[in-house]
Design a protein around this motif. Structure first.
Motif, PDB file in Angstrom:
ATOM      1  N   LEU A 150       0.839  -1.198   0.000  1.00 22.70           N
ATOM      2  CA  LEU A 150       0.000   0.000   0.000  1.00 22.70           C
ATOM      3  C   LEU A 150       0.873   1.246   0.000  1.00 22.70           C
ATOM      4  N   PHE A 151       1.951   1.197   0.790  1.00 20.00           N
ATOM      5  CA  PHE A 151       2.862   2.338   0.836  1.00 20.00           C
ATOM      6  C   PHE A 151       3.608   2.513  -0.484  1.00 20.00           C
ATOM      7  N   THR A 152       3.877   1.387  -1.156  1.00 23.62           N
ATOM      8  CA  THR A 152       4.643   1.459  -2.397  1.00 23.62           C
ATOM      9  C   THR A 152       3.801   2.021  -3.529  1.00 23.62           C
ATOM     10  N   ASP A 153       2.713   1.317  -3.817  1.00 24.02           N
ATOM     11  CA  ASP A 153       1.870   1.779  -4.908  1.00 24.02           C
ATOM     12  C   ASP A 153       0.501   1.123  -4.828  1.00 24.02           C
ATOM     13  N   LEU A 154      -0.544   1.933  -4.932  1.00 27.69           N
ATOM     14  CA  LEU A 154      -1.908   1.467  -4.771  1.00 27.69           C
ATOM     15  C   LEU A 154      -2.289   0.441  -5.832  1.00 27.69           C
ATOM     16  N   VAL A 155      -1.874   0.725  -7.065  1.00 31.34           N
ATOM     17  CA  VAL A 155      -2.267  -0.151  -8.171  1.00 31.34           C
ATOM     18  C   VAL A 155      -1.593  -1.511  -8.044  1.00 31.34           C
ATOM     19  N   LEU A 156      -0.289  -1.488  -7.733  1.00 34.00           N
ATOM     20  CA  LEU A 156       0.419  -2.752  -7.559  1.00 34.00           C
ATOM     21  C   LEU A 156      -0.164  -3.527  -6.385  1.00 34.00           C
ATOM     22  N   GLY A 201      13.033   0.327  -8.232  1.00 36.55           N
ATOM     23  CA  GLY A 201      13.219  -0.360  -6.947  1.00 36.55           C
ATOM     24  C   GLY A 201      11.897  -0.894  -6.420  1.00 36.55           C
ATOM     25  N   ASP A 202      10.850  -0.057  -6.513  1.00 40.04           N
ATOM     26  CA  ASP A 202       9.528  -0.485  -6.057  1.00 40.04           C
ATOM     27  C   ASP A 202       9.066  -1.718  -6.817  1.00 40.04           C
ATOM     28  N   LEU A 203       9.281  -1.670  -8.124  1.00 38.60           N
ATOM     29  CA  LEU A 203       8.836  -2.767  -8.977  1.00 38.60           C
ATOM     30  C   LEU A 203       9.542  -4.065  -8.575  1.00 38.60           C
ATOM     31  N   VAL A 204      10.876  -3.968  -8.418  1.00 34.26           N
ATOM     32  CA  VAL A 204      11.646  -5.146  -8.024  1.00 34.26           C
ATOM     33  C   VAL A 204      11.166  -5.658  -6.667  1.00 34.26           C
ATOM     34  N   GLN A 205      10.922  -4.725  -5.747  1.00 36.69           N
ATOM     35  CA  GLN A 205      10.505  -5.117  -4.399  1.00 36.69           C
ATOM     36  C   GLN A 205       9.200  -5.917  -4.429  1.00 36.69           C
ATOM     37  N   VAL A 206       8.202  -5.383  -5.143  1.00 41.56           N
ATOM     38  CA  VAL A 206       6.904  -6.054  -5.177  1.00 41.56           C
ATOM     39  C   VAL A 206       7.006  -7.401  -5.889  1.00 41.56           C
ATOM     40  N   ALA A 207       7.722  -7.425  -6.996  1.00 45.58           N
ATOM     41  CA  ALA A 207       7.873  -8.672  -7.735  1.00 45.58           C
ATOM     42  C   ALA A 207       8.566  -9.721  -6.868  1.00 45.58           C
ATOM     43  N   TYR A 208       9.574  -9.274  -6.142  1.00 42.55           N
ATOM     44  CA  TYR A 208      10.318 -10.191  -5.280  1.00 42.55           C
ATOM     45  C   TYR A 208       9.435 -10.702  -4.151  1.00 42.55           C
TER      46      TYR A 208
END
Lengths: 604, 593
Positions: free
Chosen positions: A167-173, A288-295
């Motif tokens: 939620l903190f990273t990105d609402l859509v993700l 970085g956010d993208l990598v974090q969520v994917a990971y």
């Protein structure tokens, strides 16, 4: 049998887990703490990776320089989260083990304490196999969900942390995550619901296959002597094939769901990448956010299944728990009095109007007789006349429904626990030996010196073979005494009784597997040594009956007649018929055999 | 003679064991290649995510903005690949389960049959429970391994292989780094596995002790109460339960420490990738996407190594299981059925001859020596002697439960070893002393003697044996349940059923090995008379424990210390000094003292 994860089973299962949590509060709390560390650190490790990507990797590639500070911070974050996570995993696993095995051991101790406490009549109503599985398999099943439980709690922590982090990273993700993770959870639930009944059935069939093999191998001699190998193989094969089909059915479900459960998070990662690259180009998130969520998706895919594991174990757990609880709730125990029997003199026994029934069937009716101190009485009667039941009443293994058993004029129910055992020794029909040494089996905790033990063995005509055993008195007799012959085992059981110098000795057909010659020696020895005790002996053989001062003749649970052998044989037809069966037969034969014998002499 | 001992812990290597095991399970080998190919396809699915990550980052971050169309297309292709590998996984799983379960069921049944084909002597070299394990737990262990551990090994190797190939394509330096991080762990794993295997062995032993201790409180319930030794028994049980718990906890602790080690090694590898990768990136040797892809590829190393100790442990158990199962199947039946080549005996009264027969149990002194005798058809023979004189051995050789060490036993002139089992077992039936019954009804147990018998035939047999009174006294008559091993009946009643069962089989030679020793005298006498009537015209041999059996026989065979020392009619033997006269005197004194 509950094999599906229904809501009722869920409720009961959670209640069972509640019992464990209340009993082992500290261990459970620590296990959950460790697991929470593991859950939190799993999410943190993904975040650390995202941070390193954003602050170390991308700047290096983008700007062509490496920031030493960020480099070391990134390394520290990655290593730190991993170490904490590893500690959490170790703590969770070890503590979960402690929790599970403690509860298991507790149930086993409680159940066996009940077995020892409950009266023999309760044991008669429950098959041996069932009682054994209550203490082993059921105690194990009841607490099986405790193994994955802390992990499941940790996973919940993990999911919440992950949700917040996303939620903190990105609402859509985050939205992608909120779609995928519940989908995994639901899929897993469906999986366990489908699997559970099939797995239970396979388990059941496995037990049945094993039962058939056990029975068939136990009866190998019968199978062989009648040449029924084909029949047995067919019987075994039928069940083995059912087991095969049940296992394949389990395999189909596993085969379907396992790849789906693996594919779903992968699809999730792809969705994150698809959506993420759009968000990336829009500038809403950074790489970085993208990598974090994917990971995060990659890391969460597996642990989330732990929730399903707990659920999968619940039905078995509930059934196991209920069975264990049924034993623990069983009521009815022998109440003991306070009185102690202290007299060293032979005991006087009196049986007054005793009746006893197994369920509906009354096997003893108004049995009355007495055995004066120092006398020997033989209980004689045809198979099924109630002799062994009567013997159990005499040593208070069971209490009569009506009537009384009196020892030295005192109702045996008034004696303190152990009081009867101090005065009375029973040698039962079926010999039972403990997995212990010869000495241990004879003393059973009695403070008897080796000389006493040897004297008892001599009296039981067992000194010879015990002397030949490799370790003498210290030889272990093995599980249920299987390393000894039937006659040898009976003689050890006899020694166990006489070493106690009982005031009343009760022999329930206790020398049936002993050679007649050896039996005679035992009986003469007993008669000479038994001056200090009263003896009740159940027997068919004339040699045994001849030792008795008096005979009580029992038929269909009633005392038909009693008196000295010589008198009974004159006036009691049933008794005469029974004990003289061999002699009469001999006599009749002798009359018929004369011509046969002559013939033989002629032909020879 | 030397009885075959069932093999188990043979020195056969793991590889040879598996090879032989596979050769015995054609169902498993059939189509194995296809299943393995499907496993490879399913494994390839694991590298889709790292590739997708690399593609997204490298195209997404290239100068000039992301190529959305390309990314969308790439992701769709990847998704398709994921579904394809999942489908491959499903088909592979189902094939694997079918193949393993079918082949193991065949092996299970084969092992079971083989146990029955082994001689009594061979069967007795092992405890019943251990024998049962060979067709239950041992097979289950193999099946668990094939469906989980074995698959894991294939998947693990596949996963490490494809990951390494992809890594190598991206950067050989980083690949080297990753392997350098994991190799020490891989070397240490077998050590951990040995530690764990020892811990599990202890758990199994302690569990066995615990079960034995618990069973005493149930099986010995009467004795424990009669001797007021509840407290002592409870202490023994508590100790066993606690020892079991400690062993379990210890094994779990080892797992608990070993399992997370991989996480730490993986973190070291990740940190190393970042540190080295950045330097490589600076010199333009890899792209940022490739570097990030490495971080994802590391996860493919974690799960195989985490589960490796468990998998190795299972592999070891499975090989041990294979050895035990194959051990049974490889043990040649030392008392073998000549099968179709054997002689088929015609029906009718049977004559027996022993020609200089010797027998000794493996590693023991001779129990039967120089026994030569013949038993003419239709004769009624009693065999007497003290315990250990060789009576029961004589009976076992006569029914070919064992073969003689030297000499031969013939039936109607044919060597027993040349007679077909089907024919032999039909014509010669022994009733052993221990009346073993199967769990079920009385009727089912009696019918075991002749599976085609109708209820009326069974009733008739009971009437002929004079057992109707007894039968009617039972709560449910022929429908009475006898319980496990017949334990709901008394020892005497079990013997009655066993006798009825043998009688129903209608043999030409009936051999009773103290078959009515636990029956009350009146019933025994009645039964003896009935038997005499119904076996008239057949050969009947009784191992006797009482006088009248010997007195009524046409001939008495007297055994002493393994030799046939006297034979003849009772009147003749009783009159002259010898072993029989002594036995006779002790019987008389036992009966009349």
């Amino acid at each position: 049998m509950a094999s599906k994860v229904t809501s009722a089973v869920m409720r009961q299962g959670l209640r069972v887990l509640g019992v464990a949590i209340r009993t082992e509060k500290a261990v459970f709390a620590l296990a959950v703490l460790a697991s929470a560390v593991y859950g939190g650190m799993t999410v943190a490790s993904a975040w650390a990776l995202g941070w390193a990507t954003q602050n170390v990797v991308l700047p290096a590639f983008g700007e062509g320089r490496a920031v030493a500070g960020a480099l070391w911070t990134g390394t520290f974050l990655i290593m730190g989260t991993a170490l904490l996570k590893a500690l959490g995993v170790a703590g969770r696993r070890i503590l979960a083990g402690i929790l599970q095995y403690r509860m298991q051991a507790r149930s086993r101790r409680d159940v066996t304490k009940q077995y020892l406490r409950l009266p023999l009549s309760w044991h008669h109503r429950h098959p041996t196999g069932q009682l054994l599985s209550n203490a082993s398999a059921d105690a194990e099943a009841a607490w099986a969900p405790l193994a994955p439980l802390p992990m499941a709690v940790g996973v919940i922590v993990m999911l919440i942390t992950a949700a917040v982090a996303m939620l903190f990273t990105d609402l859509v993700l985050a939205l992608v995550g909120f779609l995928i993770f519940p989908a995994i959870a639901v899929l897993n639930l469906v999986y366990q619901r489908k699997l559970s009944p099939l797995a239970t059935r396979a388990q059941q069939l496995r037990a049945e296959v094993s039962e058939i093999a056990h029975e068939s191998f136990d009866g190998a001699l019968v199978v062989k002597t009648l040449g029924r190998e084909d029949l047995e193989t067919e019987r075994f094969q039928r069940r083995a094939h059912e087991l095969r089909d049940a296992n394949i059915a389990v395999g189909r479900v596993r085969g379907l769901f396992d790849p789906m459960l693996e594919a779903l998070p992968t699809i999730g990662v792809l969705a994150v990448l698809g959506v993420g690259s759009a968000r990336l180009s829009g500038g809403s998130i950074d790489s970085g956010d993208l990598v974090q969520v994917a990971y995060l998706f990659t890391l969460l895919a597996f642990p989330i299944r732990a929730l399903g594991w707990v659920l999968a174990e619940l039905p078995r757990s509930v059934v196991g728990w209920q069975r264990v609880q049924a034993v623990l709730d069983a009521s009815g125990s022998m109440e003991y009095g306070q009185a102690a029997a202290t007299s060293p003199a032979p005991a006087a026994l009196e049986v007054r109007g005793v009746s006893y029934a197994y369920g509906e069937a009354e096997v003893l009716h108004e049995v009355t007789f007495d055995v004066p101190a120092g006398r020997t009485v033989a209980l004689v009667g045809p198979t099924g006349s109630g002799k062994s039941t009567l013997v159990q009443l005499l040593v208070r293994l069971v209490d009569p429904d009506r009537g009384q058993v009196l020892l030295d004029g005192m109702d045996v129910r008034e004696l303190a626990h152990g009081g009867i055992a101090e005065s009375v020794a029973l040698v039962p029909q079926q010999t039972f030996l403990f997995d212990d040494t010869v000495r241990g089996n004879i003393t059973l905790g009695l403070d008897a010196g080796d000389e006493d033990v040897r004297a008892a063995l001599r009296l039981a005509q067992a000194d010879g073979f015990v002397g030949r055993l490799a370790d003498g008195l210290d030889t272990r007799v093995g599980e249920r005494g299987t390393s000894l012959s039937g006659g040898q085992r009976q003689r050890l059981a006899l020694a166990r009784a006489v070493v106690r110098r009982p005031r009343l000795l009760i022999l329930d057909d206790a020398t049936s597997s002993v050679d007649p010659q050896v039996e005679a020696k035992i009986l003469y020895g007993l008669r000479d040594a038994a001056e200090a005790s009263t003896v009740v002996v159940v027997a068919y053989r004339m040699a045994t009956i001849a030792l008795a001062d008096e005979v009580v003749y029992l038929d269909h649970g009633r005392v038909v007649d009693r008196g000295p052998h010589d008198e009974l044989i004159g006036r009691c037809a049933g008794y005469r018929n029974l004990v003289t069966a061999y002699e009469r037969e001999e006599a009749e034969r002798a009359a018929i055999d004369v011509p046969a014998g002559e013939e033989e002499e002629v032909s020879a | 003679m030397t009885a075959e001992v069932i093999r188990g812990n043979s020195e056969r290597s793991a590889l040879a064991t598996i090879r032989q095991g596979l050769s015995l399970t054609p169902e498993f080998r059939k189509g194995l290649v296809v299943t393995l190919l499907l496993a490879v396809v399913a494994t390839i699915g694991k590298i889709i995510v790292p590739i997708a990550v690399q593609q997204t980052i490298d195209t997404g971050l290239r100068t000039g903005g992301p190529d959305t169309a390309y990314i969308t297309w790439a992701i769709l292709v990847c998704a398709g690949a994921v579904l394809l590998t999942a489908a491959a996984g499903y088909v592979m799983n189902v094939r694997l389960y079918k193949a393993t379960e079918s082949s193991l069921a065949t092996l299970r049944v084969r092992g079971f049959r083989h146990v029955h084909d082994l001689s009594v002597l061979t069967q007795n070299t092992e405890r019943r429970g251990a024998l049962v394990s060979r067709v239950t737990n041992d097979i289950d262990q193999i099946s668990t391994f094939m469906q989980w551990g074995g698959l894991m090994i294939i998947v693990a190797f596949g996963q490490l292989f494809v990951a390494t190939v992809l890594m190598f394509v991206y950067s050989w330096q980083l690949t080297l780094l990753v392997w350098l991080c994991f190799i020490p762990l891989m070397i240490a794993l077998p050590r951990f596995q040995r530690l764990l295997s020892r811990a599990y062995t202890t758990v199994r032993e302690r569990t066995g002790d615990m079960l034995a201790a618990v069973s005493e409180s149930v099986v010995g319930a009467a004795v424990i109460r009669a001797y007021a030794s509840e407290r002592r028994t409870a202490e023994r049980i508590d100790q066993a339960v606690d020892a079991n718990r400690r062993a379990q906890t210890r094994a779990q602790t080892i797992v608990g420490f070993v399992f997370p080690l991989t996480e730490i090694v993986a973190a070291v590898a990740i940190a190393g990738i970042v540190l080295l990768g950045v330097r490589l990136g600076l010199s333009g040797e890899i792209t940022q996407g490739e570097l990030v892809a490495f971080l994802f590829l590391i996860t493919l190393f974690v799960s195989p190594l985490q589960t490796a100790t468990e998998v190795l442990n299972e592999a070891q158990n499975a090989v041990a299981g294979w050895r035990r199962v194959l051990g049974v199947i490889d043990t040649p039946p030392d008392v073998a059925d000549p099968g179709d080549e054997g002689v088929e005996l015609p029906r009718g009264p049977i004559s027996i001859a022993f020609e200089d027969v010797h027998f000794s149990y493996p590693g023991g002194v001779p129990v039967l020596r120089e026994v030569t005798l013949e038993i003419p058809p239709r004769s009624r023979v009693a065999v007497v002697g003290e315990t250990g004189s060789g009576k029961t051995t004589f009976a076992k050789l006569l029914t070919r439960l064992m073969d003689p060490g030297a000499g031969r036993v013939t039936v109607d002139g044919h060597d027993l070893r040349h007679i077909r089992f089907s024919s032999l077992r039909e014509r010669i039936v022994m009733v052993p002393q221990d009346g073993f019954l199967f769990d079920g009804t009385l009727e089912a147990n009696i019918r075991y003697g002749k599976p085609s018998a109708t209820t009326d035939e069974i009733r008739l047999a009971m009437t002929e044996l004079g057992l109707t009174d007894w039968l009617e006294g039972l709560p449910a008559g022929l429908d009475t349940a006898v319980g496990q091993r017949g334990e709901s009946l008394s020892a005497g009643e079990r013997q009655l059923v066993a006798l009825a069962r043998a009688y129903l089989a209608d043999p030409d030679l009936l051999l009773l090995d103290e078959a009515t020793s636990a029956v009350d005298p009146a019933t025994e006498v009645r039964l003896a008379r009935a038997l005499e009537g119904v076996t008239r015209g057949r050969t009947a041999i009784s191992i006797a424990h009482r006088l009248s059996t010997a007195e009524n026989a046409d001939e008495v065979l007297v055994f002493d210390e393994g030799r046939l020392v006297q034979r003849g009619h009772h009147t003749e033997l009783a009159g002259r000094p010898g072993v029989y006269a002594d036995l006779h005197a002790s019987w008389i004194s036992a009966a009349h003292s």
